[in-house]
Design a protein around this motif. Structure first.
Motif, mmCIF file in Angstrom:
data_model
loop_
_atom_site.group_PDB
_atom_site.id
_atom_site.type_symbol
_atom_site.label_atom_id
_atom_site.label_comp_id
_atom_site.label_asym_id
_atom_site.label_seq_id
_atom_site.Cartn_x
_atom_site.Cartn_y
_atom_site.Cartn_z
ATOM 1 N N GLY A 63 0.874 -1.168 0.000
ATOM 2 C CA GLY A 63 0.000 0.000 0.000
ATOM 3 C C GLY A 63 0.907 1.211 0.000
ATOM 4 O O GLY A 63 1.994 1.154 -0.583
ATOM 5 N N VAL A 64 0.502 2.273 0.674
ATOM 6 C CA VAL A 64 1.387 3.451 0.751
ATOM 7 C C VAL A 64 1.891 3.638 2.186
ATOM 8 O O VAL A 64 1.424 2.975 3.112
ATOM 9 C CB VAL A 64 0.691 4.726 0.209
ATOM 10 C CG1 VAL A 64 0.553 4.650 -1.299
ATOM 11 C CG2 VAL A 64 -0.649 4.968 0.870
ATOM 12 N N HIS A 65 2.837 4.565 2.331
ATOM 13 C CA HIS A 65 3.607 4.679 3.576
ATOM 14 C C HIS A 65 2.738 4.824 4.827
ATOM 15 O O HIS A 65 2.972 4.147 5.828
ATOM 16 C CB HIS A 65 4.584 5.854 3.456
ATOM 17 C CG HIS A 65 5.563 5.906 4.582
ATOM 18 N ND1 HIS A 65 5.331 6.627 5.728
ATOM 19 C CD2 HIS A 65 6.749 5.287 4.767
ATOM 20 C CE1 HIS A 65 6.344 6.457 6.566
ATOM 21 N NE2 HIS A 65 7.220 5.654 5.999
ATOM 22 N N CYS A 89 1.863 8.943 0.183
ATOM 23 C CA CYS A 89 0.549 9.477 -0.191
ATOM 24 C C CYS A 89 0.666 11.000 -0.183
ATOM 25 O O CYS A 89 0.872 11.590 0.880
ATOM 26 C CB CYS A 89 -0.511 9.013 0.799
ATOM 27 S SG CYS A 89 -2.077 9.904 0.624
ATOM 28 N N PRO A 90 0.552 11.634 -1.360
ATOM 29 C CA PRO A 90 0.707 13.094 -1.406
ATOM 30 C C PRO A 90 -0.242 13.831 -0.465
ATOM 31 O O PRO A 90 0.129 14.837 0.127
ATOM 32 C CB PRO A 90 0.420 13.465 -2.861
ATOM 33 C CG PRO A 90 0.311 12.207 -3.617
ATOM 34 C CD PRO A 90 0.310 11.044 -2.677
ATOM 35 N N MET A 91 -1.460 13.311 -0.302
ATOM 36 C CA MET A 91 -2.390 13.998 0.609
ATOM 37 C C MET A 91 -1.861 13.988 2.047
ATOM 38 O O MET A 91 -1.949 14.990 2.751
ATOM 39 C CB MET A 91 -3.774 13.350 0.575
ATOM 40 C CG MET A 91 -4.618 13.892 1.703
ATOM 41 S SD MET A 91 -6.357 13.657 1.649
ATOM 42 C CE MET A 91 -6.667 12.098 1.011
ATOM 43 N N ALA A 92 -1.284 12.855 2.458
ATOM 44 C CA ALA A 92 -0.768 12.756 3.833
ATOM 45 C C ALA A 92 0.339 13.801 4.061
ATOM 46 O O ALA A 92 0.541 14.261 5.185
ATOM 47 C CB ALA A 92 -0.236 11.350 4.087
ATOM 48 N N VAL A 116 -6.929 8.860 8.386
ATOM 49 C CA VAL A 116 -5.799 7.931 8.517
ATOM 50 C C VAL A 116 -4.709 8.226 7.474
ATOM 51 O O VAL A 116 -3.532 7.916 7.694
ATOM 52 C CB VAL A 116 -6.319 6.459 8.454
ATOM 53 C CG1 VAL A 116 -6.809 6.120 7.058
ATOM 54 C CG2 VAL A 116 -5.298 5.481 8.966
ATOM 55 N N ASN A 117 -5.090 8.870 6.375
ATOM 56 C CA ASN A 117 -4.103 9.289 5.366
ATOM 57 C C ASN A 117 -3.328 10.498 5.900
ATOM 58 O O ASN A 117 -3.506 11.631 5.457
ATOM 59 C CB ASN A 117 -4.797 9.696 4.048
ATOM 60 C CG ASN A 117 -5.568 8.560 3.400
ATOM 61 O OD1 ASN A 117 -6.184 7.753 4.087
ATOM 62 N ND2 ASN A 117 -5.543 8.511 2.083
ATOM 63 N N SER A 118 -2.515 10.253 6.909
ATOM 64 C CA SER A 118 -1.726 11.307 7.552
ATOM 65 C C SER A 118 -0.481 10.656 8.144
ATOM 66 O O SER A 118 -0.455 9.443 8.360
ATOM 67 C CB SER A 118 -2.552 11.991 8.653
ATOM 68 O OG SER A 118 -3.077 11.012 9.554
ATOM 69 N N TYR A 173 -6.084 17.423 -0.192
ATOM 70 C CA TYR A 173 -6.938 16.655 -1.106
ATOM 71 C C TYR A 173 -6.110 15.546 -1.758
ATOM 72 O O TYR A 173 -4.872 15.598 -1.738
ATOM 73 C CB TYR A 173 -7.542 17.557 -2.204
ATOM 74 C CG TYR A 173 -6.489 18.141 -3.110
ATOM 75 C CD1 TYR A 173 -5.772 19.270 -2.725
ATOM 76 C CD2 TYR A 173 -6.172 17.537 -4.326
ATOM 77 C CE1 TYR A 173 -4.767 19.786 -3.533
ATOM 78 C CE2 TYR A 173 -5.175 18.052 -5.141
ATOM 79 C CZ TYR A 173 -4.478 19.175 -4.730
ATOM 80 O OH TYR A 173 -3.469 19.680 -5.519
ATOM 81 N N CYS A 174 -6.803 14.591 -2.353
ATOM 82 C CA CYS A 174 -6.107 13.518 -3.066
ATOM 83 C C CYS A 174 -5.998 13.901 -4.544
ATOM 84 O O CYS A 174 -7.021 14.063 -5.216
ATOM 85 C CB CYS A 174 -6.896 12.218 -2.932
ATOM 86 S SG CYS A 174 -6.391 11.001 -4.151
ATOM 87 N N PRO A 175 -4.774 14.015 -5.077
ATOM 88 C CA PRO A 175 -4.617 14.413 -6.482
ATOM 89 C C PRO A 175 -5.239 13.410 -7.454
ATOM 90 O O PRO A 175 -5.668 13.790 -8.541
ATOM 91 C CB PRO A 175 -3.098 14.463 -6.675
ATOM 92 C CG PRO A 175 -2.515 14.508 -5.303
ATOM 93 C CD PRO A 175 -3.490 13.842 -4.389
ATOM 94 N N THR A 176 -5.317 12.141 -7.047
ATOM 95 C CA THR A 176 -5.904 11.123 -7.943
ATOM 96 C C THR A 176 -7.424 11.302 -8.020
ATOM 97 O O THR A 176 -7.998 11.358 -9.114
ATOM 98 C CB THR A 176 -5.560 9.706 -7.417
ATOM 99 O OG1 THR A 176 -4.142 9.568 -7.462
ATOM 100 C CG2 THR A 176 -6.215 8.627 -8.239
ATOM 101 N N HIS A 177 -8.078 11.425 -6.882
ATOM 102 C CA HIS A 177 -9.541 11.600 -6.893
ATOM 103 C C HIS A 177 -9.947 12.971 -7.439
ATOM 104 O O HIS A 177 -11.044 13.117 -7.988
ATOM 105 C CB HIS A 177 -10.119 11.364 -5.498
ATOM 106 C CG HIS A 177 -10.127 9.914 -5.128
ATOM 107 N ND1 HIS A 177 -9.041 9.281 -4.583
ATOM 108 C CD2 HIS A 177 -11.084 8.950 -5.283
ATOM 109 C CE1 HIS A 177 -9.323 7.997 -4.396
ATOM 110 N NE2 HIS A 177 -10.563 7.771 -4.815
ATOM 111 N N ALA A 178 -9.067 13.964 -7.295
ATOM 112 C CA ALA A 178 -9.396 15.298 -7.819
ATOM 113 C C ALA A 178 -9.478 15.300 -9.348
ATOM 114 O O ALA A 178 -10.041 16.213 -9.949
ATOM 115 C CB ALA A 178 -8.352 16.309 -7.342
HETATM 116 FE FE1 SF4 Z 1 -3.188 9.008 -1.283
HETATM 117 FE FE2 SF4 Z 1 -4.989 9.481 -3.151
HETATM 118 FE FE3 SF4 Z 1 -3.160 7.596 -3.553
HETATM 119 FE FE4 SF4 Z 1 -5.166 7.248 -1.768
HETATM 120 S S1 SF4 Z 1 -5.330 7.451 -3.986
HETATM 121 S S2 SF4 Z 1 -2.998 6.796 -1.457
HETATM 122 S S3 SF4 Z 1 -5.358 9.352 -0.970
HETATM 123 S S4 SF4 Z 1 -2.787 9.811 -3.325
#
Ligand code: SF4
Ligand code: 13P
Length: 305
Positions: A63-65, A89-92, A116-118, A173-178
Motif C-alpha cells: 500500500g502506501v507509507h 501518499c501526497p495527501m498525507a 488515517v491518510n496522515s 486533497y487527493c490528487p488522484t480523486h481530484a
Molecule cells: Fe493518497 Fe490518493 Fe493515492 Fe489514496 S489514492 S494513497 S489518498 S494519493
C-alpha cells in the motif's frame, strides 16, 4: 533439485513468507498480481484492524507509507515492511505536525480528527483518527461542538454535510480523486442509464453530489456484490476494478476516467514484494514517543468501530 530462483515469483514469495512467519496485507488499489499473493486485501480500516490482530512476526504492507506506518504504530513488536520506500501518499504530506500545532492554537475549542491518510506525527497531534468508512461515526462520537478535520477537505466537507458539528477543514486533497470531474459522471450516466454510481468520499463535492453511494473502497466492493447492482460506474482509483471483476464475474464495471490512477500505489510489484522479504526491507518504524501518542488516536477510532 529445484533451484529456488527458477520457481515462479509467486511461489518464491509464498515460501519465503512461511520461512519469515510473514503476512502480506494488500490495499484494494494494488496491482492484480500483488492482490493475488495477499493474505488479506482490504480498505484502510480493515487493514489496520488486521495489523492490530495478526500474530505474525513480519507484515509486508502493499500500500502506501501511511498504511505501513499505521501498522507499525499498532504493532511495534512486528517488523513492518514497505516494498518501495517511495510509495507515499501526497495527501498525507499536505500537513505537517508543526502546521497542525499552529492551527490548534488558533482553534483551542476544536477537537482534532485526522484522516488515517496522515503521517504518524500528525496522528500524534490529533485526538482521534478516522478512515473513509467511519469518519461520520468518529466525528459524531466527539463531545466538542467544534472539529478541526485534517488533511482531506473533500472527505471533511462530505462529513460536514451530515453532522451538526462546526467543522474546520484543512485544505488537503487527493490528487488522484481530484481528477474525477462531474462531467465524467454525467456523460457515463447518459451512456449507461441503468448503472448505479458509487464514488469514494475523497472525490470533489460536485462529484459526490451525483453519486448513488459514497463509500470506502471495501464499501464499494460490498455494494457491487448486491443482487440489484448489475452495472456500476466506479468513481475511485482504477486498481479497485481488478477485485470488483474477480469477485463479480458477469457484472459490468465502468471506470470514470483512465486518469484516476494513484502512481504511488502502483510502485509495489511482485518483484519488490519478493525483494522486501529477501532483504527484510524497507522496515517502517515510528519513534516511540510519537508512536504512543499516535496510537492513542488510532486506538480511540478502533474502539468505536
Ligand atoms: Fe493518497 Fe490518493 Fe493515492 Fe489514496 S489514492 S494513497 S489518498 S494519493
Ligand atoms: P480506503 O480506506 O477507502 O481504502 O481509502 C484509502 C485511500 O487512500 C483512498 O484513496
Amino acid at each position: 533439485m529445484t533451484i529456488l530462483k527458477d520457481l515462479p515469483l509467486e511461489e518464491r514469495i509464498l515460501r519465503l513468507k512461511k520461512e519469515r512467519n510473514a503476512v502480506i496485507l494488500v490495499h484494494n488499489y494494488q496491482l492484480g498480481e500483488v492482490q493475488d499473493v495477499a493474505d488479506f486485501v482490504g480498505d484502510s480500516l480493515e487493514l489496520s484492524q488486521k495489523a492490530a490482530k495478526t500474530e505474525a512476526d513480519v507484515i509486508v504492507f502493499c500500500g502506501v507509507h501511511f498504511m505501513a506506518e499505521t501498522a507499525a504504530i499498532l504493532s511495534p513488536q512486528m517488523t513492518v515492511l514497505l516494498p518501495d520506500r517511495h510509495a507515499g501518499c501526497p495527501m498525507a504530506n499536505m500537513i505537517t505536525a508543526e502546521q497542525l500545532r499552529r492551527k490548534k492554537k488558533e482553534l483551542p475549542d476544536a477537537a482534532v480528527v485526522c484522516y488515517v491518510n496522515s503521517t504518524a506525527s500528525v496522528k500524534a497531534e490529533s485526538d482521534v483518527c478516522c478512515t473513509s468508512s467511519n469518519a461520520l461515526k468518529v466525528v459524531n462520537s466527539i463531545e466538542n461542538d467544534e472539529i478541526l478535520f485534517v488533511p482531506d477537505q473533500y472527505l471533511g466537507s462530505y462529513i460536514a454535510g451530515q453532522t451538526d458539528k462546526k467543522m474546520h477543514l484543512w485544505p488537503g486533497y487527493c490528487p488522484t480523486h481530484a481528477r474525477i470531474h462531474p462531467t465524467h459522471i454525467l456523460r457515463l450516466r447518459e451512456e449507461y442509464p441503468n448503472a448505479k454510481v458509487a464514488v469514494h468520499p475523497e472525490c470533489r463535492p460536485e462529484v459526490i453530489a451525483l453519486a448513488d453511494e459514497v463509500l470506502s473502497t471495501s464499501g464499494i466492493i460490498r455494494y457491487a456484490g448486491r443482487e440489484d447492482v448489475k452495472e456500476l460506474i466506479v468513481g475511485t482509483e482504477l486498481g479497485i476494478i481488478y477485485r470488483l471483476k474477480k469477485e463479480n464475474p458477469g457484472k459490468k464495471f465502468i471506470t470514470v476516467t483512465e486518469q484516476a490512477v494513484c502512481p504511488n500505489m502502483k510502485l509495489i510489484t511482485l518483484e519488490k514484494v519478493l525483494w522486501s522479504l529477501e532483504e527484510m526491507r524497507m522496515a517502517v518504524k515510528v519513534p516511540e514517543a510519537t508512536r504512543l501518542k499516535a496510537k492513542a488516536a488510532v486506538d480511540r477510532m478502533l474502539t468505536l468501530v
